[in-house]
Design a protein around this motif. Structure first.
Motif, PDB file in Angstrom:
ATOM      1  N   UNK A  40     -78.236   2.823  -2.092  1.00 26.62           N
ATOM      2  CA  UNK A  40     -77.796   3.633  -0.954  1.00 26.62           C
ATOM      3  C   UNK A  40     -79.008   4.342  -0.354  1.00 26.62           C
ATOM      4  N   UNK A  41     -79.204   4.168   0.949  1.00 28.20           N
ATOM      5  CA  UNK A  41     -80.334   4.739   1.663  1.00 28.20           C
ATOM      6  C   UNK A  41     -80.012   6.151   2.145  1.00 28.20           C
ATOM      7  N   UNK A  42     -81.014   6.988   2.329  1.00 28.49           N
ATOM      8  CA  UNK A  42     -80.766   8.334   2.851  1.00 28.49           C
ATOM      9  C   UNK A  42     -80.244   8.333   4.286  1.00 28.49           C
ATOM     10  N   UNK A  43     -80.563   7.280   5.048  1.00 29.22           N
ATOM     11  CA  UNK A  43     -80.152   7.187   6.449  1.00 29.22           C
ATOM     12  C   UNK A  43     -79.465   5.842   6.690  1.00 29.22           C
ATOM     13  N   UNK A  44     -78.522   5.770   7.647  1.00 29.96           N
ATOM     14  CA  UNK A  44     -77.818   4.507   7.933  1.00 29.96           C
ATOM     15  C   UNK A  44     -78.652   3.567   8.795  1.00 29.96           C
ATOM     16  N   UNK A  45     -79.726   3.035   8.204  1.00 28.25           N
ATOM     17  CA  UNK A  45     -80.667   2.194   8.959  1.00 28.25           C
ATOM     18  C   UNK A  45     -80.901   0.863   8.244  1.00 28.25           C
ATOM     19  N   UNK A  46     -79.899   0.386   7.499  1.00 26.70           N
ATOM     20  CA  UNK A  46     -80.119  -0.781   6.638  1.00 26.70           C
ATOM     21  C   UNK A  46     -80.569  -2.011   7.418  1.00 26.70           C
ATOM     22  N   UNK A  47     -79.901  -2.329   8.522  1.00 27.43           N
ATOM     23  CA  UNK A  47     -80.244  -3.538   9.263  1.00 27.43           C
ATOM     24  C   UNK A  47     -81.636  -3.434   9.867  1.00 27.43           C
ATOM     25  N   UNK A  48     -81.950  -2.271  10.444  1.00 28.37           N
ATOM     26  CA  UNK A  48     -83.289  -2.068  11.000  1.00 28.37           C
ATOM     27  C   UNK A  48     -84.342  -2.150   9.903  1.00 28.37           C
ATOM     28  N   UNK A  49     -84.061  -1.551   8.759  1.00 27.30           N
ATOM     29  CA  UNK A  49     -85.005  -1.606   7.639  1.00 27.30           C
ATOM     30  C   UNK A  49     -85.269  -3.042   7.207  1.00 27.30           C
ATOM     31  N   UNK A  50     -84.225  -3.848   7.106  1.00 28.29           N
ATOM     32  CA  UNK A  50     -84.405  -5.235   6.656  1.00 28.29           C
ATOM     33  C   UNK A  50     -85.188  -6.056   7.663  1.00 28.29           C
TER      34      UNK A  50
ATOM     35  N   UNK B 261     -81.323  -8.058   2.005  1.00 25.58           N
ATOM     36  CA  UNK B 261     -80.064  -8.205   2.744  1.00 25.58           C
ATOM     37  C   UNK B 261     -79.439  -6.832   2.980  1.00 25.58           C
ATOM     38  N   UNK B 262     -79.102  -6.487   4.235  1.00 26.26           N
ATOM     39  CA  UNK B 262     -78.505  -5.181   4.533  1.00 26.26           C
ATOM     40  C   UNK B 262     -77.018  -5.129   4.197  1.00 26.26           C
ATOM     41  N   UNK B 263     -76.525  -3.921   3.965  1.00 23.38           N
ATOM     42  CA  UNK B 263     -75.147  -3.716   3.552  1.00 23.38           C
ATOM     43  C   UNK B 263     -74.076  -4.318   4.439  1.00 23.38           C
ATOM     44  N   UNK B 264     -74.182  -4.235   5.794  1.00 25.36           N
ATOM     45  CA  UNK B 264     -73.103  -4.751   6.635  1.00 25.36           C
ATOM     46  C   UNK B 264     -72.773  -6.219   6.408  1.00 25.36           C
ATOM     47  N   UNK B 265     -73.720  -7.019   5.897  1.00 22.69           N
ATOM     48  CA  UNK B 265     -73.436  -8.426   5.610  1.00 22.69           C
ATOM     49  C   UNK B 265     -72.308  -8.555   4.582  1.00 22.69           C
ATOM     50  N   UNK B 266     -72.171  -7.570   3.724  1.00 23.99           N
ATOM     51  CA  UNK B 266     -71.189  -7.629   2.640  1.00 23.99           C
ATOM     52  C   UNK B 266     -69.868  -6.950   2.999  1.00 23.99           C
ATOM     53  N   UNK B 267     -69.709  -6.517   4.253  1.00 25.98           N
ATOM     54  CA  UNK B 267     -68.491  -5.849   4.672  1.00 25.98           C
ATOM     55  C   UNK B 267     -67.804  -6.594   5.785  1.00 25.98           C
ATOM     56  N   UNK B 268     -66.525  -6.306   5.954  1.00 30.24           N
ATOM     57  CA  UNK B 268     -65.725  -7.040   6.935  1.00 30.24           C
ATOM     58  C   UNK B 268     -65.739  -6.396   8.310  1.00 30.24           C
ATOM     59  N   UNK B 269     -66.272  -5.183   8.443  1.00 29.45           N
ATOM     60  CA  UNK B 269     -66.030  -4.467   9.690  1.00 29.45           C
ATOM     61  C   UNK B 269     -67.158  -3.545  10.131  1.00 29.45           C
ATOM     62  N   UNK B 270     -68.398  -3.856   9.764  1.00 26.38           N
ATOM     63  CA  UNK B 270     -69.515  -3.141  10.346  1.00 26.38           C
ATOM     64  C   UNK B 270     -69.958  -1.878   9.649  1.00 26.38           C
TER      65      UNK B 270
END
Length: 482
Positions: A408-418, A429-438
């Motif tokens: 878990x990152x301190x900021x919601x920037x997973x896709x930008x970070x990757x 791989x960023x977190x949203x890839x593993x979720x159904x809804x963003x």
């Protein structure tokens, strides 16, 4: 509202846990609900409890809850309609283009640096005994070349080996209850094609295995996610099954992909009981079941089922080698026969040589497990130490097995970070890839399948990339290989 699910005041209070004693308290309450939505523990489209009910559960005034709901509505995390109540949503996102960012693909291609570290796939190299197993299988192969070689249910020798392993783990199994597939991914896809119709409600974890998400979407299923970022809440699972007429549930109880959680024996029992009460069929994906490091895995979920409600899926990819492309399904004999007929138009049968190699490796199972455990433990510990040193604000629970950390990152920037990390020579791989809804933009999966020294270097590159990503706009492209 996207579905008919709701969460009670007591359930939401339990999910929130102990909130900070800051003032005004409504701000802490709103922040807690936002966190639950972002990290997937509170699904989108779920009706929130009435203000009076939540106020009673939290022992606060109704005015406090009203103010919290108002704040969430202003931020876009709650929508309301007169007479229909309030339900969870996500705010709209305005994306700015990133300068010259490469896209993630299943084949990294030229975007990857020559010395890039690929943490996109949680899959190790073949074990030391692999060559011996191949040689033994090749010696066996002439016995099978005098016939057509098509066995839709799989070679008897491999079905027997898989059945014996289930029996050893506490689930008595006959070879007739096994079908061999071309990888665990095909096993899941074959079950979805056979058991799920358009519009059927399917419960699955959030986060979960992305390729199953794709298969369910392609089938036209109605997805009903349940958050497992901090483990399974079986009360919420059972409530969701009751409320939405779940036809099928897909769960990964053994070192869950991507979180690494291991479902306890009481929770396995509770999951089966919830499915029985709701008349729900369960798929238990046990791809990582042989990869315990610090503790053994409980018996398969199907061992707690007496009605044939639980279907087990396994794979040779993680324990033996992904290149084998051998998986399997354990189910009732009538369903196995149905699946064998259903797979014939797709690929008729799995390759004979790969099945023979897998059967040979089953004979060396304990040796392979010991090797995997030692290597994964060393790489996991190196990764954990490096993250705690270089990225101390990143939060994670050290799994007792499996192949990856859910960070878990301190900021919601997973896709930008990757995106930035790829340019810095490490693919994550960023977190949203593993979720159904963003949701899950505050998480990344970091497998520990490479050597300890490589894991340490990967963390160095990630630390540099994260410092840059915090100042970038949101990224748009996501990786396909997981």
């Amino acid at each position: 509202m996207s579905d008919a699910r709701y969460v009670s005041g007591l359930q939401l209070a339990r999910l929130l846990g102990e909130l900070p004693a800051e003032r005004p308290f409504y701000a802490a309450l709103a922040a807690g609900v936002r966190t639950l939505i972002r990290d997937g523990r509170l699904p989108l489209g779920v009706r929130l409890p009435a203000e009076r009910d939540l106020a009673s559960a939290l022992s606060v005034s109704r005015t406090t809850v009203t103010s919290a709901y108002d704040s969430l509505r202003e931020d876009g995390y709650v929508s309301s309609r007169q007479g229909a109540g309030s339900w969870t949503t996500l705010p709209p996102v305005t994306l700015s283009p990133l300068p010259a960012t490469p896209s993630f693909t299943a084949d990294p291609g030229p975007a990857m640096l020559p010395d890039a570290i690929d943490l996109g796939c949680a899959a190790p190299a073949a074990p030391a005994v692999f060559t011996e197993a191949v040689e033994a299988a090749v010696r066996e192969l002439p016995r099978y070349t005098c016939v057509a070689g098509y066995e839709p249910a799989g070679l008897p020798v491999l079905r027997a080996a898989i059945a014996d392993r289930y029996t050893q783990r506490g689930l008595p199994t006959r070879p007739e209850e096994i079908i061999v597939t071309t990888g665990g991914q095909q096993a899941c896809d074959l079950l979805i094609r056979t058991l799920v119709g358009r519009g059927d409600s399917v419960m699955l974890e959030r986060p979960t295995y992305p390729h199953v998400l794709t298969a369910l979407r392609n089938r036209g299923a109605r997805l009903v996610p349940v958050g497992v970022a901090d483990g399974w809440d079986l009360d919420l699972v059972a409530a969701g099954m009751r409320q939405t007429a779940i036809r099928l549930g897909y769960f990964i109880p053994d070192f869950q992909n991507p979180t690494g959680h291991l479902m306890s024996e009481p929770d396995r029992i509770a999951l089966v009981e919830a499915a029985r009460a709701a008349q729900t069929q369960l798929i238990s994906d046990e791809t990582f079941s042989e990869l315990g490091i610090d503790e053994p895995v409980p018996s398969p979920v199907a061992a707690y089922d007496t009605g044939g409600r639980v279907i087990s899926v396994g794979s040779a990819s993680k324990l033996f080698w992904g290149g084998l492309r051998i998986g399997w399904i354990r189910a009732s004999v009538p369903l196995i026969r149905k699946l064998a007929s259903a797979r014939e138009p797709l690929d008729i049968a799995s390759p004979v040589l790969e099945q023979l190699i897998t059967a040979e490796l089953f004979q060396r199972l304990e040796e392979v497990r010991a090797e995997r455990s030692a290597r994964l433990a060393a790489s996991r510990d190196a990764l954990v130490e490096a993250l705690r040193t270089r990225l101390p604000d990143w939060r994670f629970t050290v799994p007792s097995g499996g192949m990856s950390l859910w960070v878990r990152l301190p900021s919601p920037v997973a896709t930008a970070f990757c995106e930035v990390a790829l340019r810095r020579g490490v693919r994550v791989v960023p977190g949203p890839v593993f979720g159904a809804d963003g949701v899950l933009e505050d998480a990344v999966r970091v497998p520990y399948v490479l050597r300890p020294d490589v894991m340490r270097e990967a963390v160095e590159r990630m630390a540099t990339a994260y410092a840059e990503a915090e100042n970038l706009p949101a990224a748009r492209s996501v990786p396909a290989c997981v």
